[in-house]
Each structure stands twice: as structure tokens, then as C-alpha cells.
Design an enzyme around this catalytic site. Sequence first.
Site, mmCIF file in Angstrom:
data_model
loop_
_atom_site.group_PDB
_atom_site.id
_atom_site.type_symbol
_atom_site.label_atom_id
_atom_site.label_comp_id
_atom_site.label_asym_id
_atom_site.label_seq_id
_atom_site.Cartn_x
_atom_site.Cartn_y
_atom_site.Cartn_z
ATOM 1 N N CYS A 1 7.875 -40.243 -49.157
ATOM 2 C CA CYS A 1 6.522 -39.776 -49.471
ATOM 3 C C CYS A 1 6.035 -38.773 -48.416
ATOM 4 O O CYS A 1 6.600 -37.690 -48.298
ATOM 5 C CB CYS A 1 5.596 -40.981 -49.625
ATOM 6 S SG CYS A 1 4.095 -40.585 -50.520
ATOM 7 N N TYR A 2 5.047 -39.139 -47.605
ATOM 8 C CA TYR A 2 4.591 -38.209 -46.563
ATOM 9 C C TYR A 2 5.760 -37.797 -45.665
ATOM 10 O O TYR A 2 5.848 -36.639 -45.234
ATOM 11 C CB TYR A 2 3.484 -38.866 -45.733
ATOM 12 C CG TYR A 2 2.957 -37.996 -44.601
ATOM 13 C CD1 TYR A 2 2.009 -37.008 -44.838
ATOM 14 C CD2 TYR A 2 3.423 -38.172 -43.295
ATOM 15 C CE1 TYR A 2 1.533 -36.204 -43.813
ATOM 16 C CE2 TYR A 2 2.954 -37.371 -42.255
ATOM 17 C CZ TYR A 2 2.009 -36.389 -42.519
ATOM 18 O OH TYR A 2 1.541 -35.607 -41.498
ATOM 19 N N SER B 1 5.408 -73.036 -36.268
ATOM 20 C CA SER B 1 5.517 -73.753 -34.997
ATOM 21 C C SER B 1 6.733 -74.686 -35.003
ATOM 22 O O SER B 1 7.338 -74.938 -33.963
ATOM 23 C CB SER B 1 4.224 -74.501 -34.657
ATOM 24 O OG SER B 1 3.964 -75.517 -35.587
ATOM 25 N N SER B 2 7.112 -75.170 -36.179
ATOM 26 C CA SER B 2 8.277 -76.062 -36.247
ATOM 27 C C SER B 2 9.566 -75.280 -35.960
ATOM 28 O O SER B 2 10.426 -75.735 -35.193
ATOM 29 C CB SER B 2 8.383 -76.717 -37.623
ATOM 30 O OG SER B 2 7.225 -77.458 -37.885
ATOM 31 N N SER C 1 1.993 -77.769 -34.971
ATOM 32 C CA SER C 1 1.082 -78.188 -36.039
ATOM 33 C C SER C 1 1.832 -78.853 -37.186
ATOM 34 O O SER C 1 1.234 -79.500 -38.028
ATOM 35 C CB SER C 1 0.342 -76.968 -36.585
ATOM 36 O OG SER C 1 1.240 -76.157 -37.340
ATOM 37 N N VAL D 1 5.586 -74.384 -40.774
ATOM 38 C CA VAL D 1 6.943 -73.858 -40.614
ATOM 39 C C VAL D 1 7.079 -72.986 -39.352
ATOM 40 O O VAL D 1 8.107 -73.039 -38.674
ATOM 41 C CB VAL D 1 7.420 -73.121 -41.887
ATOM 42 C CG1 VAL D 1 6.574 -71.909 -42.182
ATOM 43 C CG2 VAL D 1 8.880 -72.720 -41.778
ATOM 44 N N HIS E 1 7.984 -44.620 -53.477
ATOM 45 C CA HIS E 1 8.161 -45.681 -52.472
ATOM 46 C C HIS E 1 9.255 -46.659 -52.917
ATOM 47 O O HIS E 1 8.983 -47.587 -53.663
ATOM 48 C CB HIS E 1 6.844 -46.436 -52.273
ATOM 49 C CG HIS E 1 5.841 -45.648 -51.510
ATOM 50 N ND1 HIS E 1 5.818 -45.605 -50.141
ATOM 51 C CD2 HIS E 1 4.842 -44.851 -51.920
ATOM 52 C CE1 HIS E 1 4.846 -44.808 -49.737
ATOM 53 N NE2 HIS E 1 4.235 -44.341 -50.797
#
Length: 528
Positions: free
Chosen positions: A90-91, A237-238, A232, A235, A178
Site C-alpha cells: 500500500c503506502y 501469567s501462567s 492470576s 494464560v 493488504h
Amino acid sequence: MLDSQLEIQRKPAIVILDFGSQYSELIARRIREIEVYSVVLGYNTSVDELRELAPSGIILSGGPSSVYDKGAPLSDPAIWNLNIPVLGVCYGMQVMVQQLGGLVGAAVGKAEYGKAPLHVDDPTELLTNVENGSTMWMSHGDSVQQLPDGFVRLAHTSNTPDAAIAFHDRNFYGVQFHPEVVHSTHGMRMLRNFVYNICHCQPEWTTDAFIDEAIQKVQDQVGKKRVLLALSGGVDSSALAFLLKKAIGDQLTCMFIDQGFMRKGEPEFLMDFFDKKFHINVQYINARERFVSKLKGIIDPEVKRKIIGTEFIRVFEEESLRLGPFDYLAQGTLYPDVIESSGTNIDPKTGERIAVKIKSHHNVGGLPKDLQFKLVEPLRTLFKDEVRKVGRSLGLPEEIVRRHPFPGPGLAIRILGEVTDEKLNCLRDADFIVREEITNAGLYHDIWQAFAVLLPVRSVGVMGDQRTYAWPIVLRCVSSEDGMTADWSRLPNILLEKISNRIVNEVKGVNRVVLDITSKPPGTIEWE
Ligand code: XMP
């Protein structure tokens, strides 16, 4: 531009120069999806830097400007002599055309926004196996008026004569559409052609490669120092906890603050899973009473959120002082947070990022000045779906990897009005039934979120021979791609019936179940 410039350790195979498009990172992600490492750098990255990085290909992104405007962003003109294949999108294609001696102008009466069928004039190289007539996503007000010397047309649309162009001998390509967005049906095929056939990249960017590098990077950064992580159960932080355990073992301390707003069984599951099963040091902080007492008499949803956020920071501060000292704070910051974040500073001595704002899901308040940590954020180049892959690869169970989103303030914002222990217990039981029945019906993963909301009004009912006067539970189930918009899920009647029966029969304090059939917008997913 983002500070990925500072962070590049592995040399990217493809560099994307960003001219300000909302899709620049999406291009990087698409390229990584096809297992080639790519990063986004500022459009003004110097040719010396590029030479140093020696990518196999360069992509010039789209952007909101017009190349003929005064001060419009352009690339270092020396990139055209690097002898590296370039794809302008594009641009980016207009920059290419302008800098190489062609002409770009306003597409008067011919601007194109939305889907357009692509007529392929040259089905080789870039457009190999891109179907004639396939849909491409257009979004442009300017177009190429005259091609530079050496360029040929590869494809056109009804409004855009030069929709795809090439200078074959020099490996320069440009597309007006795009390819990275999902609406471009053969966009990925085109990106593959560029990356594999034109740039000759190898598929090396795998989840395992990411994990190995992230581990090495954390080890180099942290050395023998201690790291604190607020876990918490989501997903991000785990996955981070698993990654850090692998990287630094017992130098990691996780803190799980139980505000009392988790779902039924969740705190127990979390402790059992991380602490007992995987021997990750998790400090359980029981702050249930503290949070619920702070919410006494609070009805306004925004005030409620603020109180919860502030209290979270307070508990975090106290507990980190008690368990510390810690040198580093690990955060599961993802790429979308990086784009949005402005609350970080760079330490001038070490070049490391310092948190001035805790980026928990509460997004409220800030860490006190004397409690500044250096940050460890190994996931900050990833998108959510990439984190899921990493989590899976590190051994996280599907239960966590594909868990429905759950808001930071938890059940507190699913109880309208004042939050009390009695209402929390009631909602926890109802929510458990909703999740259990949706899972049993095999629908859990087809739904974005399924949960119960408790309304603080009472209605009359009858159970046995007894008149009841109790709360209703709202069943809220939605489908969504990203949580920004959502539709209510059409669940089978038989399932609705089962959920309703079970809630009314099994949950004390509830005598009615109603179904929320509002999409977002105009409704939100959560009720507060
Ligand atoms: P709404 O209710 O605005 O929610 O339609 C959109 C998505 O965001 C989640 N949500 C939150 N997540 N902290 C979070 O981490 C919050 O305070 C919060 N509020 C809403 C919501 O569950 C949905 O997925």
C-alpha cells in the site's frame, strides 16, 4: 517506534519498516506464523542498521500519509542499493514508486476501500498460485500514476490498474492491497511467495526456538537475582511462570493474591497445579476478607473497580516487601500492551525498562516510587495466540491455555451493586453450573465467554409448597473474535433448560434464571 530496536538479539529474517499503518505488526505476525522471524522497525531505520541486521527481505508497511505531501515519511533512499528484496504494501509501494522515479497521485474517483477481486496479469513469482479473481482488501486514496523504469504490472483491479507490480531483476515488488488481513483470501499465499521463493528464507521461527531464546535472554538479564511474578491463573501469567521456572528455577517467586472474587475451585486448582504439581514457588495470599470489607456499601461499578485495583496494589506492595527483596518484577506483557503502554521508563544506567505503573489487568493506580522493580517481560513480542502456543509447548494444560477470559476484578463485577459473601457464594455456585453444563455439552471452546451474573433484586417464585422471594441469575454467553464486539450465543434449548433447572434447584438464594440476548454493542460483555 517501539523499542524493539533495543531488543533485537536474534537477527530477523524479514524486517518490516513501519510507516504508521495499524497493520504493521499484523504483517510481522503473519510472517512469524509461517515460521520466519520478523520484526517491525521505524520507517527511518538507517541503511547502516539494516546492513548490520542483514535481513533476507524488507517489507515497507502501509501508512496514512500521501507520499507527495511535504514531510511525508520516506525510507532511507540507500535501501534501494542494498541488494535485498523489498515488498512495498500500500503506502509502502507508493514510497517505492516515488523513490525510484515513478509517479503517485490522488486516485480521484477511483479510491478503493474494502474487498476487490484481483485480476492476475502475471501468475509467477509473487503471485504464484494466487487465484485469478481472488479477493484482496483495499484501503487507499492514492494510486500509482506512472511506474518507474524497469517495473511491470503483475495484477489490476477494476479501479486500480497497478494493483501489484514488480521490478523482477532487482527483486522489488509492490502491492496496493493488504495481503496480511484475513479478508485477503490469497494474501498468505502471496506472503509465502515473497518470504520463501523471493527472499529464500527458511522456516526457522518455531515456538521451541522462541522458548530457547527467551530462556537464554532471561538468564542473561537476571543472573542470580530474585524475580517476583503476580500469578492470576490466566494464560499469560501462567505461561510466564512456566517459562521463568525453566529459565531461573527457584529464583522465581510467584504471588497469588486471592481477592475472593475467583470462580469456584480456582484458587485450589491454581495452588495445586503450580505449587504442588510443578513445584513452582507460589505464595498464596488470602486477602478475601480485606477486599470484601472494602466493598461494603459500594454500588457504583467504577468506584468498585477502582477500590479493587487500589487494594490489589496495596496488598502487592505489602507482600512483596514481606517476601522480598526482589530485584525484578516479571510481567506477562504482550505485544498489544506494548503498543498501548506509555507508563514505562528506561533506566539510563542499564538500559532496562522500569515499571512506573503496574500493568496488572486492573490497570489502576501505580507502584509507589520506592518500590520500583526492573522488568522481565519475555512475552512482549508475542500476540495472544502465540502465547497460547508457547504455553502449550511448555506443558500448560488446555484448561489454562484455552480458558475463557476472566476480568481482573472477577466475580465482583458480576454481582451488580454491593458485593457480599452471601452473594459471592451464590454466584460462584451458579457460575460453576454454567461452566460445567457448557463443557459437558462440548461447547466450551466454541464460546468466547459463558458466565452467570447476579442481580440484586428479588422476585417471587414457588418451590414445593413454599413461596420464595429470591435473586435472579442472568446467563450471559457470547461469541466473539477479540472481545471488542460480540454476539449472544444461540445455545440449544435443552442445554438452557438444564442450566436453569440446576441453578434454581441447587443454588441457594436463586429462584429464577434469565437469558441475556444483547449483542455488543450496544451491550458490553460484562454487566459492570
Ligand atoms: P466488556 O464488558 O467491556 O468486556 O465488553 C470486554 C472483555 O474484557 C473483559 N474485561 C476485563 N478484563 N479486566 C480484565 O482483565 C477488567 O477489568 C475487565 N473488564 C472486562 C471481559 O471479560 C471481556 O472479555
